[in-house]
Design an enzyme around this catalytic site. Structure first.
Site, PDB file in Angstrom:
ATOM      1  CE1 TYR A   1     -39.077  22.728 -28.394  1.00  0.00           C
ATOM      2  CE2 TYR A   1     -39.636  20.460 -27.824  1.00  0.00           C
ATOM      3  CZ  TYR A   1     -39.677  21.525 -28.715  1.00  0.00           C
ATOM      4  OH  TYR A   1     -40.320  21.365 -29.913  1.00  0.00           O
ATOM      5  CG  LEU A   2     -40.669  18.190 -23.243  1.00  0.00           C
ATOM      6  CD1 LEU A   2     -40.591  16.808 -22.595  1.00  0.00           C
ATOM      7  CD2 LEU A   2     -41.443  18.117 -24.566  1.00  0.00           C
TER       8      LEU A   2
END
Lengths: 214, 214
Positions: free
Chosen positions: A126-127
């Site tokens: 996600y990051l």
């Protein structure tokens, strides 16, 4: 008067922003996949349009001066949606914003997006998506401000923040309502382009920490 | 003599490339997660190193002039690995290559990476990752060549290709062995920087289609 496009208006932060703009009668276009999700919000200057972020949503940018991108699948949805929404829809929004020559693009990113390798975390994919979307915007030539809030809570707004990263993750939390307020504050300023802010709950007024001292 | 780093050397295409370079005694460093996967390949000028692409692999770039990035989770692994390998490891490799001032970075991408929206496909998240990795390389300032092969097969090498996209997807297939040969061909040239090639099985010699006519 300047008109703002809110992308992800039915998300939790987007919802608060849309409601605020409706109440204060600021010209806004709220982009949602499903209109019924905003049926509780009405405003004379609020236009709600239905579009799918996985398709072509360039038409939403017509007559738009400013953009708030707060759409996100969230760290908990599958990484396929993370790729399609948090990264690809953000990338397309930047391209559309460039074509429409918008004056300001505010992107709601996430703490940790600066350096996805920094901690062993199950939200690393996600990051990575957030990092690449931020990077694409920064290099695009579109006037931008990026906010990277800490872990989001549904606590009541404090109306106070800090942009200095605390030592422990526990202190990093911030109410969604305060992220929304920070975005609205940035939207009201013309001198915050090219800035990236981390946002945490704190004790400072917005203009004390977000506005560069003269 | 110029030394080449092969990232993803134990993958199917990387394996063929590594084997070829070992046989022809070209200086190469093969980066793999597990050395035993390349134990069948030996060469006087071949160095095999073990590193994890999800960590810091900058040390692999020491003394390297050229890079072949053919690591990939493949379209069939989960999109979390797509984000971590196809996108994030590629992004980091570009950063490391920039620091090491390499002369050539050949990235094995995929047909469809130019426009992930073009067709409704369940590999769209994969194509988004490939697109963003390609885009990052193109904008990086690192001298690059990108190849985007059609669907890969294990058929025997034909030694012939085309770079003109065929009408039907069925005609787009290309043996991995010919993708490896195309990469080796590009590696031997200094005038193919800044090019993006789609690759399909065809009837042309490599130098007929990959080298710009004078």
């Amino acid at each position: 008067m300047s008109k703002t496009l809110i992308i992800g208006a039915s998300g939790q932060i987007g919802n608060i922003i849309t409601q605020t703009m409706a109440q204060t009668n600021e010209p806004a276009r709220a982009l949602v996949r499903d209109k019924s999700k905003l049926s509780h919000i009405t405003g004379k200057q609020l236009e709600v349009i239905e579009m799918d972020l996985e398709g072509d949503f360039s038409a939403a940018f017509e007559g738009i001066d400013r953009v708030i991108f707060t759409a996100g699948s969230g760290a908990k949805t599958g990484p396929d949606k993370t790729l399609l929404i948090d990264l690809w829809a953000a990338k397309k929004a930047v391209d559309y914003a460039k074509d429409a020559q918008v004056k300001q693009f505010i992107l709601v990113s996430s703490i940790g997006a600066d350096d996805p390798d920094a901690l062993e975390s199950n939200i690393k994919p996600y990051l990575v998506a957030k990092h690449m979307a931020d990077d694409y915007l920064i290099k695009s030539g579109v006037p931008y401000t990026i906010v990277r809030p800490g872990p989001l809570t549904n606590d009541k707004s404090q109306g106070k923040i800090t942009i200095k990263r605390p030592d422990s993750r526990a202190e990093m939390a911030i109410p969604r309502a305060d992220v929304a307020k920070a975005v609205m504050f940035i939207l009201s300023k013309d001198n915050l382009n090219g800035k990236v802010f981390e946002l945490f709950n704190g004790t400072y007024d917005f203009d004390n920490v977000l506005v560069p001292s003269a």
